[in-house]
Motif scaffolding. Structure first.
Motif, PDB file in Angstrom:
ATOM      1  N   ASP A 170       0.428  -1.600  -0.038  1.00 44.07           N
ATOM      2  CA  ASP A 170       0.257  -0.402  -0.374  1.00 44.07           C
ATOM      3  C   ASP A 170       0.570   0.719   0.089  1.00 44.07           C
ATOM      4  OD1 ASP A 170      -2.610  -1.680   0.131  1.00 44.07           O
ATOM      5  OD2 ASP A 170      -2.599  -1.222   1.872  1.00 44.07           O
ATOM      6  N   ILE A 171       1.903   1.358   0.214  1.00 42.52           N
ATOM      7  CA  ILE A 171       3.133   2.326   0.719  1.00 42.52           C
ATOM      8  C   ILE A 171       4.127   2.471  -0.159  1.00 42.52           C
ATOM      9  CG2 ILE A 171       4.486   3.968   2.072  1.00 42.52           C
ATOM     10  CD1 ILE A 171       1.280   3.893   2.676  1.00 42.52           C
ATOM     11  N   ASN A 172       4.889   1.297  -0.095  1.00 43.25           N
ATOM     12  CA  ASN A 172       6.016   1.614  -0.938  1.00 43.25           C
ATOM     13  C   ASN A 172       6.262   1.365  -2.504  1.00 43.25           C
ATOM     14  OD1 ASN A 172       7.583   2.029   1.669  1.00 43.25           O
ATOM     15  ND2 ASN A 172       8.267  -0.485   2.234  1.00 43.25           N
ATOM     16  N   LYS A 173       5.484  -0.007  -2.977  1.00 40.76           N
ATOM     17  CA  LYS A 173       5.434   0.065  -3.815  1.00 40.76           C
ATOM     18  C   LYS A 173       4.629   1.021  -5.166  1.00 40.76           C
ATOM     19  CE  LYS A 173       3.214  -4.562  -4.053  1.00 40.76           C
ATOM     20  NZ  LYS A 173       2.948  -5.101  -4.967  1.00 40.76           N
ATOM     21  N   ILE A 174       3.857   1.802  -3.866  1.00 41.75           N
ATOM     22  CA  ILE A 174       2.848   2.691  -5.037  1.00 41.75           C
ATOM     23  C   ILE A 174       4.432   4.160  -4.986  1.00 41.75           C
ATOM     24  CG2 ILE A 174       0.891   4.375  -4.448  1.00 41.75           C
ATOM     25  CD1 ILE A 174      -0.678   2.032  -3.520  1.00 41.75           C
ATOM     26  N   ASN A 175       5.050   4.388  -3.711  1.00 39.27           N
ATOM     27  CA  ASN A 175       5.242   5.770  -3.567  1.00 39.27           C
ATOM     28  C   ASN A 175       6.812   6.027  -3.853  1.00 39.27           C
ATOM     29  OD1 ASN A 175       3.093   6.111  -2.386  1.00 39.27           O
ATOM     30  ND2 ASN A 175       4.000   6.427  -0.306  1.00 39.27           N
ATOM     31  N   GLY A 176       7.907   4.608  -4.016  1.00 41.36           N
ATOM     32  CA  GLY A 176       8.961   4.575  -4.080  1.00 41.36           C
ATOM     33  C   GLY A 176       9.156   3.357  -4.994  1.00 41.36           C
ATOM     34  N   GLY A 177       8.723   2.772  -5.442  1.00 37.60           N
ATOM     35  CA  GLY A 177       8.145   1.611  -6.748  1.00 37.60           C
ATOM     36  C   GLY A 177       9.633   0.116  -6.322  1.00 37.60           C
ATOM     37  N   ARG A 178       9.485   0.229  -4.822  1.00 34.38           N
ATOM     38  CA  ARG A 178      10.371  -0.834  -4.314  1.00 34.38           C
ATOM     39  C   ARG A 178       9.889  -1.716  -3.248  1.00 34.38           C
ATOM     40  NH1 ARG A 178      15.890   0.676  -0.980  1.00 34.38           N
ATOM     41  NH2 ARG A 178      15.224  -1.707  -0.371  1.00 34.38           N
ATOM     42  N   GLU A 179      10.154  -2.557  -2.289  1.00 37.22           N
ATOM     43  CA  GLU A 179       9.667  -2.851  -1.879  1.00 37.22           C
ATOM     44  C   GLU A 179      10.850  -2.803  -0.729  1.00 37.22           C
ATOM     45  OE1 GLU A 179       7.849  -6.903  -1.968  1.00 37.22           O
ATOM     46  OE2 GLU A 179       7.204  -5.920  -4.081  1.00 37.22           O
ATOM     47  N   TYR A 180      10.489  -3.597   0.916  1.00 34.51           N
ATOM     48  CA  TYR A 180      11.349  -4.040   1.788  1.00 34.51           C
ATOM     49  C   TYR A 180      11.525  -5.313   2.485  1.00 34.51           C
ATOM     50  CZ  TYR A 180      14.034   1.105   1.631  1.00 34.51           C
ATOM     51  OH  TYR A 180      13.881   1.930   2.137  1.00 34.51           O
ATOM     52  N   SER A 181      12.023  -5.758   2.762  1.00 36.08           N
ATOM     53  CA  SER A 181      12.233  -6.465   4.183  1.00 36.08           C
ATOM     54  C   SER A 181      12.454  -6.594   5.032  1.00 36.08           C
ATOM     55  CB  SER A 181      13.336  -7.834   4.262  1.00 36.08           C
ATOM     56  OG  SER A 181      13.221  -8.139   2.624  1.00 36.08           O
ATOM     57  N   ALA A 182      11.753  -6.442   6.160  1.00 33.39           N
ATOM     58  CA  ALA A 182      11.275  -6.482   7.950  1.00 33.39           C
ATOM     59  C   ALA A 182      13.371  -6.829   8.119  1.00 33.39           C
ATOM     60  CB  ALA A 182      10.023  -6.912   8.600  1.00 33.39           C
ATOM     61  N   LEU A 183      13.368  -6.521   9.316  1.00 34.50           N
ATOM     62  CA  LEU A 183      14.425  -6.776   9.382  1.00 34.50           C
ATOM     63  C   LEU A 183      15.015  -6.558  11.062  1.00 34.50           C
ATOM     64  CD1 LEU A 183      16.835  -3.677   7.842  1.00 34.50           C
ATOM     65  CD2 LEU A 183      16.075  -5.718   7.150  1.00 34.50           C
ATOM     66  N   GLY A 184      15.791  -7.900  11.496  1.00 33.10           N
ATOM     67  CA  GLY A 184      16.037  -8.142  13.356  1.00 33.10           C
ATOM     68  C   GLY A 184      17.043  -6.351  13.677  1.00 33.10           C
ATOM     69  N   ALA A 185      16.738  -5.938  14.490  1.00 34.22           N
ATOM     70  CA  ALA A 185      17.572  -5.361  15.338  1.00 34.22           C
ATOM     71  C   ALA A 185      17.161  -5.133  17.145  1.00 34.22           C
ATOM     72  CB  ALA A 185      16.210  -3.920  15.423  1.00 34.22           C
ATOM     73  N   GLU A 186      18.231  -4.712  17.299  1.00 32.38           N
ATOM     74  CA  GLU A 186      18.464  -4.878  19.241  1.00 32.38           C
ATOM     75  C   GLU A 186      18.023  -3.426  19.784  1.00 32.38           C
ATOM     76  OE1 GLU A 186      22.396  -5.832  19.834  1.00 32.38           O
ATOM     77  OE2 GLU A 186      22.459  -7.584  19.332  1.00 32.38           O
ATOM     78  N   LYS A 187      16.819  -3.251  19.568  1.00 26.74           N
ATOM     79  CA  LYS A 187      16.282  -2.095  20.586  1.00 26.74           C
ATOM     80  C   LYS A 187      15.545  -3.081  21.266  1.00 26.74           C
ATOM     81  CE  LYS A 187      17.160   0.559  17.244  1.00 26.74           C
ATOM     82  NZ  LYS A 187      17.737   2.224  17.281  1.00 26.74           N
ATOM     83  N   TYR A 188      15.509  -1.669  22.974  1.00 22.32           N
ATOM     84  CA  TYR A 188      15.183  -1.727  24.527  1.00 22.32           C
ATOM     85  C   TYR A 188      13.951  -2.643  24.008  1.00 22.32           C
ATOM     86  CZ  TYR A 188      13.007  -1.333  29.314  1.00 22.32           C
ATOM     87  OH  TYR A 188      12.470  -2.350  30.099  1.00 22.32           O
ATOM     88  N   LEU A 189      12.279  -1.562  23.757  1.00 22.25           N
ATOM     89  CA  LEU A 189      11.576  -1.109  23.110  1.00 22.25           C
ATOM     90  C   LEU A 189      10.659  -3.338  22.421  1.00 22.25           C
ATOM     91  CD1 LEU A 189       8.584  -0.125  24.126  1.00 22.25           C
ATOM     92  CD2 LEU A 189       8.338   0.441  21.814  1.00 22.25           C
ATOM     93  N   LEU A 190      11.626  -3.506  21.461  1.00 16.84           N
ATOM     94  CA  LEU A 190      11.431  -4.597  20.901  1.00 16.84           C
ATOM     95  C   LEU A 190      11.369  -6.167  21.840  1.00 16.84           C
ATOM     96  CD1 LEU A 190      12.732  -4.620  17.636  1.00 16.84           C
ATOM     97  CD2 LEU A 190      11.115  -4.177  17.830  1.00 16.84           C
ATOM     98  N   SER A 191      12.710  -5.876  22.468  1.00 12.03           N
ATOM     99  CA  SER A 191      12.811  -7.532  23.851  1.00 12.03           C
ATOM    100  C   SER A 191      12.780  -6.594  25.525  1.00 12.03           C
ATOM    101  CB  SER A 191      13.994  -7.404  23.767  1.00 12.03           C
ATOM    102  OG  SER A 191      14.673  -6.359  24.178  1.00 12.03           O
TER     103      SER A 191
END
Length: 237
Positions: free
Chosen positions: A169-190
């Protein structure tokens, strides 16, 4: 006839007393009272509007808009969609503020994050969405990307569902590309055992993303996409 009217009056009085007794019993009975108290058994989603107060996050390169303000606007819109979908919503903040915490005295940012963790763990949610805006040294970088805790299988699943919705709904329409979800070390996630993601909704360093992100109609569209991502994870739709 007079006696019959008295009898009817007595019977009605007895019925009234009995009805009051039944209601009183229902409210004081541990079993029935528990059922009444547990009326709101909807699934809970925690929405975290990133930053706030003295911690404004990044700022728009052209407009100077504060990330924390945009985060809160999108978070509240997402909350409205979730409520309309039958979910109970818990916010980590509803205004421009930083939290304090009794266990942290010398670090405002840490105190704020600890309090957000307390809110999440107290809510026992089915999902946690932290709303953020991105910034990068190159102004050409744009689009929405999702992050998760690598140690959480549910977090990864949630992130993939949300990233798919944003790509469509956002990336392919506005930027013409897709992203993959990424792992991250963030306090709120853990900080909790509940499926949690951080959504970087776009780049305030990119003129096109920035123009979209300050637009109310786009904010509503973005929030609805986030809502769709939550549904895709929780309901498999």
């Amino acid at each position: 006839m007079h006696k019959n009217r008295i009898d009817i009056y007595i019977l009605k009085s007895i019925a009234t007393v009995l009805s009051v007794f039944v209601v009183t019993f229902a409210l004081t009975s541990p079993i029935i009272a528990a059922a009444v108290i547990k009326a709101d058994d909807r699934e809970v989603v925690v929405i975290d509007a990133g930053h706030g107060g003295a911690d404004g996050g990044v700022t728009g390169k052209r407009t100077g808009v504060r990330e924390s303000d945009l985060n809160l606007k999108v978070a509240k819109l997402l909350g409205e969609y979730l409520r309309s979908g039958g979910y109970r919503v818990v916010y980590t903040r509803t205004n421009d503020t930083m939290h304090t915490h009794p266990d942290v005295k010398d670090n405002k940012k840490r105190a704020d994050m600890f309090k957000r963790a307390d809110i999440i763990n107290s809510a026992k949610p089915s999902a946690v969405v932290s709303v953020h805006m991105n910034f990068y040294s190159s102004p050409s970088r744009r689009g929405a990307q999702v992050f998760f805790d690598r140690k959480s299988a549910d977090g990864r699943e949630f992130a993939n569902a949300m990233q798919a919705a944003l790509n469509e709904d956002i990336n392919k329409i506005n930027g013409g590309r897709e992203y993959s979800a990424l792992g991250a070390e963030k306090y709120l996630l853990s900080c909790s055992p509940y499926p949690s993601i951080i959504v970087e909704c776009g780049f305030l360093s990119n003129p096109f993303d920035e123009a979209n992100l300050v637009d109310k109609d786009y904010q509503a569209k973005l929030a609805y996409t986030l809502y769709s991502g939550v549904l895709a994870f929780l309901r498999g739709v």
